[in-house]
Design an enzyme around this catalytic site. Structure first.
Site, PDB file in Angstrom:
ATOM      1  N   ARG A  75      37.604  36.357  43.377  1.00  0.00           N
ATOM      2  CA  ARG A  75      37.621  37.532  44.253  1.00  0.00           C
ATOM      3  C   ARG A  75      38.710  38.514  43.823  1.00  0.00           C
ATOM      4  O   ARG A  75      38.533  39.734  43.915  1.00  0.00           O
ATOM      5  CB  ARG A  75      37.806  37.105  45.716  1.00  0.00           C
ATOM      6  CG  ARG A  75      36.574  36.434  46.310  1.00  0.00           C
ATOM      7  CD  ARG A  75      36.706  36.256  47.815  1.00  0.00           C
ATOM      8  NE  ARG A  75      37.656  35.217  48.163  1.00  0.00           N
ATOM      9  CZ  ARG A  75      37.343  33.926  48.301  1.00  0.00           C
ATOM     10  NH1 ARG A  75      36.096  33.521  48.120  1.00  0.00           N
ATOM     11  NH2 ARG A  75      38.265  33.040  48.623  1.00  0.00           N
ATOM     12  N   TYR A  76      39.832  37.971  43.359  1.00  0.00           N
ATOM     13  CA  TYR A  76      40.896  38.843  42.863  1.00  0.00           C
ATOM     14  C   TYR A  76      40.434  39.587  41.605  1.00  0.00           C
ATOM     15  O   TYR A  76      40.597  40.807  41.496  1.00  0.00           O
ATOM     16  CB  TYR A  76      42.155  38.031  42.557  1.00  0.00           C
ATOM     17  CG  TYR A  76      43.305  38.882  42.060  1.00  0.00           C
ATOM     18  CD1 TYR A  76      43.902  39.837  42.896  1.00  0.00           C
ATOM     19  CD2 TYR A  76      43.788  38.747  40.761  1.00  0.00           C
ATOM     20  CE1 TYR A  76      44.946  40.628  42.445  1.00  0.00           C
ATOM     21  CE2 TYR A  76      44.832  39.534  40.309  1.00  0.00           C
ATOM     22  CZ  TYR A  76      45.412  40.471  41.157  1.00  0.00           C
ATOM     23  OH  TYR A  76      46.440  41.256  40.695  1.00  0.00           O
ATOM     24  N   GLY A  77      39.839  38.865  40.648  1.00  0.00           N
ATOM     25  CA  GLY A  77      39.331  39.504  39.437  1.00  0.00           C
ATOM     26  C   GLY A  77      38.280  40.551  39.753  1.00  0.00           C
ATOM     27  O   GLY A  77      38.240  41.621  39.128  1.00  0.00           O
TER      28      GLY A  77
END
Length: 209
Positions: A75-77
């Protein structure tokens, strides 16, 4: 960064909402004023972790809010490649009037800030000593961590070399051709993200911006 799964107050996955959608809405509100500026610039903060966005889609539009569809790091990427694609579409729409660029501020992933609170909370306390070691030996001090952003925001190079829709890494290195992955250069994905973001903002606040 890599915080535990949570929905924002508007019901949107928190990392996507915080790292991309908030910036999108904020920039759209300011665009009229920005366009009145004298050779204005927009600098979007991203990360070299955009390379870890979910493959092959880059952004899983249909399952943004599905806790089981991605890990916290996925989700961060996803949110970080979104920053780059947002810059790309801004450049497509307003590049004749605004210098828009993306910046990765860190070295070996990050700057010495409180960014590591996210993975500590989502992964467990055991990861904190590991991240602290990396932070001590490899991460950039805050004073150096802001230099690439300042370059993109203030350097005369941006105008004289017409540097637009570029991806900069520390310190003030144009890494568009060497470190930006294909997903970050995808015109169709950039357009899809823009349309998705506009629709989602309109749905949540009841009007378009």
């Amino acid at each position: 960064m890599a915080s535990p799964f949570k929905l924002s107050a508007d019901g949107i996955e928190e990392q996507f909402a915080t790292n991309h959608l908030g910036h999108f809405a904020f920039t759209k509100v300011l665009l009229e004023a920005i366009l009145k500026g004298d050779r204005p610039r927009i600098v979007n903060l991203t990360s070299d972790y955009h390379t870890k966005a979910p493959q092959p889609q880059g952004i899983r539009f249909e399952s943004i809010n599905d806790e089981k569809s991605m890990s916290s790091w996925d989700r961060y990427g996803q949110s970080k490649v979104s920053n780059i694609l947002f810059s790309k579409q801004l450049d497509k729409l307003y590049g004749d009037k605004i210098f828009v660029n993306s910046v990765h501020p860190g070295k070996i992933r990050f700057v010495k800030t409180e960014l590591t609170r996210g993975p500590v909370a989502s992964t467990g306390a055991w990861v904190k000593p590991f991240l602290e070691v990396i932070k001590h030996f490899a991460a950039l001090d805050v004073q150096d961590g802001v230099l690439t952003q300042l370059y993109a925001a203030t350097s005369q190079d941006i105008e004289t070399k017409s540097l637009k829709n570029r991806y900069f890494v520390p310190i003030a290195v144009d890494a568009t051709e060497t470190e930006l992955i294909a997903l970050g250069k995808n015109d169709q994905l950039a357009q899809k993200l823009w349309d998705f973001s506009e629709a989602l903002v309109a749905e949540k606040i009841g009007s378009s911006i």
